[in-house]
Motif scaffolding. Structure first.
Motif, PDB file in Angstrom:
ATOM      1  N   PHE A  25       0.857  -1.179   0.000  1.00 17.86           N
ATOM      2  CA  PHE A  25       0.000   0.000   0.000  1.00 17.86           C
ATOM      3  C   PHE A  25       0.894   1.230   0.000  1.00 17.86           C
ATOM      4  CE2 PHE A  25      -1.735  -3.447   2.487  1.00 17.86           C
ATOM      5  CZ  PHE A  25      -3.023  -3.617   1.984  1.00 17.86           C
TER       6      PHE A  25
ATOM      7  N   ALA B 295      -7.226   1.438   1.167  1.00 15.43           N
ATOM      8  CA  ALA B 295      -7.127   0.316   2.101  1.00 15.43           C
ATOM      9  C   ALA B 295      -6.017   0.494   3.132  1.00 15.43           C
ATOM     10  CB  ALA B 295      -6.913  -0.983   1.328  1.00 15.43           C
ATOM     11  N   LEU B 296      -5.209   1.539   2.985  1.00 19.21           N
ATOM     12  CA  LEU B 296      -4.067   1.687   3.898  1.00 19.21           C
ATOM     13  C   LEU B 296      -4.491   1.907   5.349  1.00 19.21           C
ATOM     14  CD1 LEU B 296      -0.735   3.493   3.261  1.00 19.21           C
ATOM     15  CD2 LEU B 296      -1.966   3.949   5.365  1.00 19.21           C
TER      16      LEU B 296
ATOM     17  N   GLU C 140      -5.229  -1.310   7.109  1.00 17.78           N
ATOM     18  CA  GLU C 140      -4.043  -2.158   7.228  1.00 17.78           C
ATOM     19  C   GLU C 140      -3.176  -1.752   8.407  1.00 17.78           C
ATOM     20  OE1 GLU C 140      -1.213  -5.131   6.268  1.00 17.78           O
ATOM     21  OE2 GLU C 140      -3.283  -4.848   5.584  1.00 17.78           O
TER      22      GLU C 140
ATOM     23  N   GLY D 152       2.374  -5.552   3.694  1.00 20.59           N
ATOM     24  CA  GLY D 152       1.661  -6.541   4.491  1.00 20.59           C
ATOM     25  C   GLY D 152       2.355  -7.878   4.347  1.00 20.59           C
TER      26      GLY D 152
ATOM     27  N   THR E  84       3.707  -4.605   8.261  1.00 20.07           N
ATOM     28  CA  THR E  84       2.681  -5.166   9.148  1.00 20.07           C
ATOM     29  C   THR E  84       2.848  -6.675   9.161  1.00 20.07           C
ATOM     30  OG1 THR E  84       1.044  -5.237   7.344  1.00 20.07           O
ATOM     31  CG2 THR E  84       1.070  -3.279   8.746  1.00 20.07           C
TER      32      THR E  84
ATOM     33  N   ARG F 125      -0.150 -11.117   9.083  1.00 19.79           N
ATOM     34  CA  ARG F 125      -0.297 -12.314   8.245  1.00 19.79           C
ATOM     35  C   ARG F 125       0.707 -13.400   8.603  1.00 19.79           C
ATOM     36  NH1 ARG F 125      -1.223  -7.768   5.603  1.00 19.79           N
ATOM     37  NH2 ARG F 125      -3.137  -7.531   4.357  1.00 19.79           N
TER      38      ARG F 125
END
Length: 458
Positions: free
Chosen positions: A20, A26-27, A30, A47, A88, A91
């Motif tokens: 991103f 969408a940031l 996230e 991500g 991030t 995941r």
């Protein structure tokens, strides 16, 4: 930004996870963390869906002169990230438990809850914190003080290895035999050392314990607090306890018996024979009549019920410190500051009894701060962001001044709160550990790719 659209396209195509850039719709989702007042807006977000993604992100940042930040759950975050590349780790959610060796390998994106549940299936338990919604890695790299602290020590004492991506873009294993200085630093040194992708720690055989929490009405706060302070002077190391004066808001998620009340929460956990635990707890149970809660035999998987910490994101302001003692004079000042009838924007003031196993360092040593302290104190501010910049700091400064005779010279980084407070960062470790940590950071990150402490926006 120092990279081109072609650079970004090539980089994105090499990753398993998403990328991103600032302005992407969408940031914000996230990078959302537990503290909703901290809004991150970096140049670039990766991500990470694999260790290879983290390696690629760090190497990309190095080529383009970007600082690298890391976000898991966002607990303990007080400074917005407004530049560079943010990794991030949510995941990275792998979990492996070997019941034969009593080892767990946990990805950097996991919180404690699934780890506790998975270990319980084998009659085992991690040495966890008071909240099972906190990220395992961020909590543990700061040391970690949980409901069994006096018996089992800091959570980081049970770590056996870290997988880390260093500033050179190298994936290494830090343990007693591999990169031992980095291993020393990661057990308590918190940040600025690399991106931890997973952690391996030893589990303890545990299926149940004697514990829980009781709540006492405002009129009984002085009596129970004094009884608890006296109890801690001779408490066995099998017992870990804490108290918190809480001004419960009128929120629907608060249990009806507590809603709108000022009460004292007394928490207790005993590892050993339940009958012995009940006998040890009896003087506290008799200090005053409780109106809510229970202390009895509990399954190990229910450890988070001892403290019942909030597990939903919201505005967060707190300030913490460690204490050398809690004597009659301290109790007098504490009650004057936080007792019933006081009108102040502090909704909770918590005291934890530590010492015992927390005072003993691991073989080979660790970077944990606060081993010399006997108690912790955390003040939690009212969840009103309008109070965060001036009112709450001013109130906390005044209370801290009153408590100065009992405050330890050094604290623990997980309890320090906002590191923009002058001296808070330096006080998070004893001077000799602070200096050694600085040397390790320079060794593994000579250019300062991983800014620590986090920089405030200017």
């Amino acid at each position: 930004m120092t990279f081109t659209a072609d650079d970004l396209h090539t980089f994105t195509a090499s990753l398993d996870g998403p990328v991103f850039v600032r302005g992407d719709d969408a940031l914000p989702a996230e990078v959302a963390g537990f503290n909703t007042t901290v809004v991150h807006d970096p140049d670039l977000v990766v991500g990470a869906a694999s260790e290879a993604d983290v390696v690629a992100a760090v190497r990309f940042a190095a080529r383009h002169g970007l600082p690298v930040h890391v976000l898991a759950t966002g607990h303990g975050g007080f400074t917005p990230v407004v530049d560079g590349l943010l990794v991030t780790t949510s995941r990275l959610d792998t979990l492996r438990i070997d019941p034969e060796t009593r080892r767990a390998v946990v990805g950097a994106g996991l919180r404690w809850r699934p780890v506790v549940a998975a270990a319980a299936e084998h009659g085992l338990a991690p040495v966890t914190g008071s909240s099972d919604s906190v990220g395992v890695v961020g909590y543990t790299t700061g040391g970690g003080l949980g409901p069994f602290a006096r018996t089992l020590g800091f959570s980081s004492d049970w770590v056996r290895a870290f997988r880390v991506v260093t500033a050179g873009g190298e994936l290494v294993t830090a343990s007693e035999t591999s990169h031992p200085e980095l291993f020393w630093a990661l057990r308590g040194g918190k940040g600025g050392l690399g991106v931890v992708t997973s952690i391996e720690f030893e589990l303890v055989p545990l299926t149940s314990f004697y514990g829980g929490s009781l709540f006492f009405d405002a009129e009984h706060i002085p009596a129970v607090l004094r009884a608890w302070a006296a109890f801690t002077e001779t408490a066995p190391t099998e017992a870990t306890s804490s108290v918190a004066v809480v001004r419960f808001p009128l929120f629907d998620e608060i249990p009806t018996p507590l809603r709108g009340k000022t009460a004292l929460s007394l928490r207790f956990a005993y590892l050993g024979d339940p009958a012995s635990g009940a006998a040890v707890f009896q003087p506290l149970r008799e200090a005053a009549p409780a109106f809510f809660g229970a202390v009895d035999v509990m399954p190990a998987a229910a450890v988070a019920m001892v403290h019942n910490d909030p597990d939903q994101p919201g505005p967060v302001w707190d300030r913490g410190m460690m204490l050398d003692s809690v004597d009659d004079g301290f109790v007098d000042v504490f009650l004057e500051a936080f007792g019933p009838g006081r009108e102040l924007p502090i909704i909770a003031a918590e005291l934890r009894h530590v010492g015992g196993a927390t005072a003993r360092d691991v073989p080979g040593g660790s970077a944990v701060g606060g081993r010399d302290a006997a108690y912790t104190l955390v003040m939690v501010g009212a969840p009103d962001p309008g109070l965060f910049d001036t009112v709450l700091p001013r109130v906390a400064d005044g209370i801290t001044g009153l408590l100065r005779p009992w405050i330890s010279a050094s604290t623990n980084i997980n309890f320090a709160g906002d590191l923009s407070v002058p001296g808070a960062y330096e006080a998070a470790w004893p001077a000799e550990i602070f200096g050694r940590l600085a040397e390790v950071r320079r060794s593994y990150d000579p250019t300062g790719m991983f800014p620590y402490p986090p920089r405030a926006a200017v």
